[in-house]
Design a protein around this motif. Structure first.
Motif, PDB file in Angstrom:
ATOM      1  N   CYS A  92     -56.285  19.745  31.584  1.00 39.56           N
ATOM      2  CA  CYS A  92     -55.862  21.004  30.957  1.00 39.56           C
ATOM      3  C   CYS A  92     -54.680  20.764  30.022  1.00 39.56           C
ATOM      4  O   CYS A  92     -54.629  21.306  28.923  1.00 39.56           O
ATOM      5  CB  CYS A  92     -55.476  22.034  32.018  1.00 39.56           C
ATOM      6  N   LYS A  93     -53.755  19.929  30.457  1.00 34.29           N
ATOM      7  CA  LYS A  93     -52.548  19.680  29.652  1.00 34.29           C
ATOM      8  C   LYS A  93     -52.885  19.044  28.311  1.00 34.29           C
ATOM      9  O   LYS A  93     -52.116  19.157  27.359  1.00 34.29           O
ATOM     10  CB  LYS A  93     -51.592  18.769  30.428  1.00 34.29           C
ATOM     11  N   LEU A  94     -54.037  18.398  28.228  1.00 35.24           N
ATOM     12  CA  LEU A  94     -54.409  17.708  26.993  1.00 35.24           C
ATOM     13  C   LEU A  94     -54.948  18.667  25.930  1.00 35.24           C
ATOM     14  O   LEU A  94     -55.091  18.297  24.774  1.00 35.24           O
ATOM     15  CB  LEU A  94     -55.466  16.633  27.287  1.00 35.24           C
ATOM     16  N   TYR A  95     -55.256  19.900  26.324  1.00 32.68           N
ATOM     17  CA  TYR A  95     -55.795  20.873  25.366  1.00 32.68           C
ATOM     18  C   TYR A  95     -54.709  21.733  24.732  1.00 32.68           C
ATOM     19  O   TYR A  95     -54.958  22.439  23.770  1.00 32.68           O
ATOM     20  CB  TYR A  95     -56.802  21.796  26.055  1.00 32.68           C
ATOM     21  N   THR A  96     -53.524  21.707  25.317  1.00 29.48           N
ATOM     22  CA  THR A  96     -52.457  22.512  24.756  1.00 29.48           C
ATOM     23  C   THR A  96     -51.479  21.580  24.052  1.00 29.48           C
ATOM     24  O   THR A  96     -51.258  20.465  24.533  1.00 29.48           O
ATOM     25  CB  THR A  96     -51.764  23.361  25.848  1.00 29.48           C
ATOM     26  N   PRO A  97     -50.909  21.939  22.917  1.00 27.99           N
ATOM     27  CA  PRO A  97     -50.984  23.235  22.242  1.00 27.99           C
ATOM     28  C   PRO A  97     -52.160  23.390  21.278  1.00 27.99           C
ATOM     29  O   PRO A  97     -52.276  24.441  20.663  1.00 27.99           O
ATOM     30  CB  PRO A  97     -49.672  23.279  21.471  1.00 27.99           C
ATOM     31  N   LEU A  98     -53.020  22.380  21.148  1.00 29.34           N
ATOM     32  CA  LEU A  98     -54.059  22.457  20.105  1.00 29.34           C
ATOM     33  C   LEU A  98     -54.960  23.680  20.239  1.00 29.34           C
ATOM     34  O   LEU A  98     -55.340  24.289  19.249  1.00 29.34           O
ATOM     35  CB  LEU A  98     -54.907  21.189  20.116  1.00 29.34           C
ATOM     36  N   CYS A  99     -55.312  24.057  21.452  1.00 28.83           N
ATOM     37  CA  CYS A  99     -56.231  25.182  21.640  1.00 28.83           C
ATOM     38  C   CYS A  99     -55.509  26.525  21.731  1.00 28.83           C
ATOM     39  O   CYS A  99     -56.154  27.567  21.855  1.00 28.83           O
ATOM     40  CB  CYS A  99     -57.085  24.959  22.881  1.00 28.83           C
ATOM     41  N   ASP A 100     -54.187  26.510  21.652  1.00 31.28           N
ATOM     42  CA  ASP A 100     -53.446  27.770  21.706  1.00 31.28           C
ATOM     43  C   ASP A 100     -53.855  28.681  20.543  1.00 31.28           C
ATOM     44  O   ASP A 100     -53.776  29.900  20.658  1.00 31.28           O
ATOM     45  CB  ASP A 100     -51.927  27.522  21.635  1.00 31.28           C
ATOM     46  N   VAL A 101     -54.302  28.074  19.448  1.00 32.40           N
ATOM     47  CA  VAL A 101     -54.718  28.853  18.282  1.00 32.40           C
ATOM     48  C   VAL A 101     -55.919  29.734  18.634  1.00 32.40           C
ATOM     49  O   VAL A 101     -56.111  30.799  18.059  1.00 32.40           O
ATOM     50  CB  VAL A 101     -55.022  27.922  17.076  1.00 32.40           C
ATOM     51  N   ILE A 102     -56.696  29.316  19.636  1.00 34.60           N
ATOM     52  CA  ILE A 102     -57.867  30.087  20.062  1.00 34.60           C
ATOM     53  C   ILE A 102     -57.509  31.061  21.180  1.00 34.60           C
ATOM     54  O   ILE A 102     -57.873  32.226  21.150  1.00 34.60           O
ATOM     55  CB  ILE A 102     -58.988  29.148  20.561  1.00 34.60           C
ATOM     56  N   TYR A 103     -56.781  30.568  22.176  1.00 36.89           N
ATOM     57  CA  TYR A 103     -56.575  31.357  23.395  1.00 36.89           C
ATOM     58  C   TYR A 103     -55.168  31.922  23.575  1.00 36.89           C
ATOM     59  O   TYR A 103     -54.913  32.622  24.542  1.00 36.89           O
ATOM     60  CB  TYR A 103     -56.890  30.495  24.630  1.00 36.89           C
ATOM     61  N   GLY A 104     -54.251  31.572  22.675  1.00 36.27           N
ATOM     62  CA  GLY A 104     -52.867  31.957  22.935  1.00 36.27           C
ATOM     63  C   GLY A 104     -52.217  30.883  23.796  1.00 36.27           C
ATOM     64  O   GLY A 104     -52.789  29.843  24.025  1.00 36.27           O
ATOM     65  N   LYS A 105     -51.010  31.181  24.276  1.00 38.00           N
ATOM     66  CA  LYS A 105     -50.262  30.174  25.023  1.00 38.00           C
ATOM     67  C   LYS A 105     -50.897  29.920  26.387  1.00 38.00           C
ATOM     68  O   LYS A 105     -51.286  30.843  27.078  1.00 38.00           O
ATOM     69  CB  LYS A 105     -48.829  30.664  25.199  1.00 38.00           C
ATOM     70  N   MET A 106     -50.986  28.656  26.776  1.00 37.01           N
ATOM     71  CA  MET A 106     -51.545  28.319  28.076  1.00 37.01           C
ATOM     72  C   MET A 106     -50.541  28.655  29.185  1.00 37.01           C
ATOM     73  O   MET A 106     -49.369  28.304  29.065  1.00 37.01           O
ATOM     74  CB  MET A 106     -51.905  26.828  28.156  1.00 37.01           C
ATOM     75  N   PRO A 107     -50.991  29.338  30.224  1.00 32.30           N
ATOM     76  CA  PRO A 107     -50.063  29.601  31.331  1.00 32.30           C
ATOM     77  C   PRO A 107     -49.666  28.293  32.004  1.00 32.30           C
ATOM     78  O   PRO A 107     -50.406  27.305  31.898  1.00 32.30           O
ATOM     79  CB  PRO A 107     -50.875  30.482  32.295  1.00 32.30           C
ATOM     80  N   PRO A 108     -48.542  28.266  32.690  1.00 30.06           N
ATOM     81  CA  PRO A 108     -48.111  27.030  33.332  1.00 30.06           C
ATOM     82  C   PRO A 108     -49.160  26.548  34.341  1.00 30.06           C
ATOM     83  O   PRO A 108     -49.746  27.351  35.058  1.00 30.06           O
ATOM     84  CB  PRO A 108     -46.817  27.401  34.050  1.00 30.06           C
ATOM     85  N   ILE A 109     -49.371  25.264  34.367  1.00 30.66           N
ATOM     86  CA  ILE A 109     -50.315  24.682  35.319  1.00 30.66           C
ATOM     87  C   ILE A 109     -49.554  24.405  36.613  1.00 30.66           C
ATOM     88  O   ILE A 109     -48.514  23.756  36.571  1.00 30.66           O
ATOM     89  CB  ILE A 109     -50.930  23.406  34.730  1.00 30.66           C
ATOM     90  N   PRO A 110     -50.051  24.917  37.726  1.00 25.83           N
ATOM     91  CA  PRO A 110     -49.305  24.763  38.982  1.00 25.83           C
ATOM     92  C   PRO A 110     -49.172  23.302  39.405  1.00 25.83           C
ATOM     93  O   PRO A 110     -49.972  22.490  39.019  1.00 25.83           O
ATOM     94  CB  PRO A 110     -50.147  25.523  40.005  1.00 25.83           C
TER      95      PRO A 110
END
Length: 110
Positions: A92-110
């Motif tokens: 999951c960490k590898l998709y942010t920030p690149l995919c934030d343009v699609i989904y918005g900011k990624m919530p923190p990963i527990p």
């Protein structure tokens, strides 16, 4: 009311008895988040996503990470799916920030 027989564990049933969690978005699925496609950095670049076609490409590459952004990925590491949980947290960490343009900011990963 009484839960209908044979109706438990269905994903499309509209029951709100998700172990006391009333957030309807909260469905835990054992989706394995793969590593991002190698061209993610290009398809989700700022210049590419300015165009509709580029945004579409980016969205297609990012769809694997949708549960990361909806916070519905499987992250636990204490049962027989521990390996999935571990990989999902890493990938999951590898998709942010690149995919934030699609989904918005990624919530923190527990």
């Amino acid at each position: 009311g009484e839960p209908q027989k044979g109706d438990d564990g269905t994903k499309d049933g509209n029951s709100t008895t998700d172990s006391g969690m009333n957030n309807s978005d909260w469905t835990l699925e054992y989706i394995e988040v793969p590593e991002p496609p190698s061209d993610l950095i290009e398809v989700c670049s700022e210049t590419n996503t300015l165009h509709v076609s580029g945004k579409f490409q980016c969205s297609a590459s990012c769809r694997f990470s949708e549960c990361c952004y909806k916070n519905s990925c499987y992250y636990f590491e204490f049962d027989e799916h521990a390996e999935i949980g571990k990989n999902n947290r890493k990938n999951c960490k590898l998709y942010t920030p690149l995919c934030d343009v699609i989904y918005g900011k990624m919530p923190p990963i527990p």
